[in-house]
Design a protein around this motif. Structure first.
Motif, PDB file in Angstrom:
ATOM      1  N   THR A 109       0.838  -1.208   0.000  1.00  0.00           N
ATOM      2  CA  THR A 109       0.000   0.000   0.000  1.00  0.00           C
ATOM      3  C   THR A 109       0.872   1.257   0.000  1.00  0.00           C
ATOM      4  OG1 THR A 109      -0.052  -0.088   2.401  1.00  0.00           O
ATOM      5  CG2 THR A 109      -1.897  -1.108   1.231  1.00  0.00           C
ATOM      6  N   HIS A 110       2.150   1.070   0.267  1.00  0.00           N
ATOM      7  CA  HIS A 110       3.119   2.176   0.191  1.00  0.00           C
ATOM      8  C   HIS A 110       4.519   1.595  -0.030  1.00  0.00           C
ATOM      9  CE1 HIS A 110       3.194   2.020   4.927  1.00  0.00           C
ATOM     10  NE2 HIS A 110       3.450   0.845   4.370  1.00  0.00           N
ATOM     11  N   THR A 111       5.441   2.433  -0.478  1.00  0.00           N
ATOM     12  CA  THR A 111       6.794   1.899  -0.709  1.00  0.00           C
ATOM     13  C   THR A 111       7.655   2.004   0.557  1.00  0.00           C
ATOM     14  OG1 THR A 111       7.581   3.987  -1.672  1.00  0.00           O
ATOM     15  CG2 THR A 111       6.782   2.310  -3.205  1.00  0.00           C
TER      16      THR A 111
ATOM     17  N   TYR B  34      -0.406  12.189  11.976  1.00  0.00           N
ATOM     18  CA  TYR B  34      -0.108  10.903  12.626  1.00  0.00           C
ATOM     19  C   TYR B  34       0.180   9.820  11.598  1.00  0.00           C
ATOM     20  CZ  TYR B  34      -0.503   6.435  14.855  1.00  0.00           C
ATOM     21  OH  TYR B  34      -0.224   5.162  15.260  1.00  0.00           O
ATOM     22  N   PHE B  35       1.284   9.127  11.753  1.00  0.00           N
ATOM     23  CA  PHE B  35       1.572   7.874  11.045  1.00  0.00           C
ATOM     24  C   PHE B  35       2.154   6.918  12.077  1.00  0.00           C
ATOM     25  CE2 PHE B  35       2.247  11.303   7.916  1.00  0.00           C
ATOM     26  CZ  PHE B  35       1.350  10.921   6.939  1.00  0.00           C
ATOM     27  N   PRO B  36       1.832   5.629  12.016  1.00  0.00           N
ATOM     28  CA  PRO B  36       2.325   4.695  13.040  1.00  0.00           C
ATOM     29  C   PRO B  36       3.851   4.620  13.062  1.00  0.00           C
ATOM     30  CG  PRO B  36       0.645   3.652  11.654  1.00  0.00           C
ATOM     31  CD  PRO B  36       0.988   4.963  11.020  1.00  0.00           C
TER      32      PRO B  36
ATOM     33  N   LEU C 134       2.810  16.094   0.917  1.00  0.00           N
ATOM     34  CA  LEU C 134       3.418  14.846   1.411  1.00  0.00           C
ATOM     35  C   LEU C 134       3.265  14.660   2.917  1.00  0.00           C
ATOM     36  CD1 LEU C 134       6.355  15.763   2.842  1.00  0.00           C
ATOM     37  CD2 LEU C 134       7.078  15.852   0.473  1.00  0.00           C
ATOM     38  N   GLY C 135       3.537  13.402   3.342  1.00  0.00           N
ATOM     39  CA  GLY C 135       3.575  13.062   4.760  1.00  0.00           C
ATOM     40  C   GLY C 135       5.024  12.825   5.153  1.00  0.00           C
ATOM     41  N   CYS C 136       5.347  13.113   6.430  1.00  0.00           N
ATOM     42  CA  CYS C 136       6.748  12.956   6.842  1.00  0.00           C
ATOM     43  C   CYS C 136       6.848  12.848   8.363  1.00  0.00           C
ATOM     44  CB  CYS C 136       7.574  14.148   6.354  1.00  0.00           C
ATOM     45  SG  CYS C 136       7.000  15.730   6.994  1.00  0.00           S
TER      46      CYS C 136
END
Ligand code: PHE
Length: 340
Positions: free
Chosen positions: A166-168, A246-248, A280-282
């Motif tokens: 689902t993501h790289t 938030y990202f795990p 983007l997310g970071c």
């Protein structure tokens, strides 16, 4: 008789010939067996005896003159044709009227990769069909996290441990498993999510994710790296803004906006009058992720980021509907030929 000769002589002097057909007409009229000169010879027998030497001489002169004119015109026409042939430049390269071009997604992906290459990020690649550990578990997703849900992820029916990535970020897990820091890598690639296809979402799209792990990597490094990227991608005057998120797999996490490249931040319908566009997310890599991948989290720290290539391409080229990138309508693609 003398008048006929005079008349033909005059016609000969005034003749103008432009083409092979006209030349042939001329030949038939003057020089052929049924031509007018031949007619003069035939009528010559009726000329009075005392006039014969003079008239005969005139007819002969006329005949020679006509033959000369004919030869000359013929030569001239031929050299014109040869000259025409010479004006064709045989060494000129062929013009390709249906030359292909890179797809806009490839163009933008290459642009993103090139920008990060310039500051030392190297490309890493990994499988599109992945196991749960690399897509979720190593990245600190709790067992019950909604992203693992069938709604978002395409699992392999016979083995729920295997999914389409689902993501790289999964590629970065593989890099960290096999290398010790310093690590500075980007992973461009195709990702899959079980989403309804719309103008803003697709079940297949492309990402470029980045990872930097070393001693003393700080949030300031993340900010500067992303600011550099934003300016290179959208122009020197571009500003960035980070919003908590938030990202795990990152802590703290943020989402990054760039100042709207269309209105310059004043507000327009593309940025919905906010002056900002989310790209983007970071965040700082969660120590649990480093530990899961065999990196000493007490010694090393890192940052990570991830972006959608289609989203960047839509903003850069002001494309309103993401589906256009997948339909491959030549009229759409033609607009990007020469874009790289
Ligand atoms: N993996 C996240 C996504 O697919 C993006 C991201 C990468 C966020 C790295 C933070 C850090 O949406």
């Amino acid at each position: 008789m003398k008048n006929r000769i005079e008349d033909l002589k005059k016609q000969l002097e005034e003749i103008s010939i432009e083409s092979a057909e006209q030349l042939e007409e001329f030949r038939l009229k003057f020089l052929s067996k049924k031509g007018q000169l031949q007619g003069l010879f035939e009528d010559f027998k009726n000329v009075a005896k005392e006039d014969k030497p003079l008239v005969g001489n005139l007819i002969n002169l006329l005949k020679n003159q006509a033959q000369e004119v004919y030869n000359e015109l013929k030569d001239r026409l031929q050299t014109q044709e040869v000259g025409h042939e010479k004006s064709i430049d045989l060494s000129r390269p062929v013009e390709f009227s249906h030359q292909g071009a890179r797809h806009p997604i490839s163009v933008v992906r290459k642009e993103i990769v090139d920008i990060f290459n310039r500051i030392g990020f190297v490309i890493s690649e990994g499988p599109e069909v992945e196991d749960d550990f690399h897509v979720f578990t190593a990245l600190n997703f709790p067992q019950e996290h909604p992203a693992r849900d069938m709604q978002d992820t395409f699992f392999i029916e016979k083995n729920p441990d295997i999914a389409l990535r689902t993501h790289t970020s999964s590629v970065q897990v593989r890099v960290m498993e096999s290398q010790q820091p310093p690590i500075r890598t980007i992973s461009p690639g195709r990702v899959f999510r079980n989403e309804a296809i719309s103008a803003r979402a697709h079940c297949i799209f492309h990402q470029v994710e980045g990872l930097y792990v070393d001693k003393n990597v700080s949030f300031a490094d993340l900010k500067q790296t992303l600011l550099y990227f934003a300016k290179e991608m959208f122009g020197e005057d571009t500003k960035i803004r980070l919003r908590p998120s938030y990202f795990p797999f990152t802590e703290p996490s943020a989402e990054m906006d760039v100042s709207c490249n269309i209105c310059g931040g004043k507000g327009c319908n593309v940025c919905k009058y906010s002056g900002w566009l989310e790209i983007l997310g970071c965040g700082m890599v969660d120590p649990n992720v480093l530990t899961n991948c065999g990196i000493d989290a007490t010694e090393y720290s890192g940052f990570a980021f991830g972006m959608g290539v289609e989203r960047i391409a839509m903003l850069k080229y002001q494309v309103k509907d993401l589906r256009l990138f997948f339909e491959n309508d030549k009229r759409f693609l033609d607009q990007f030929s020469g874009a790289y």
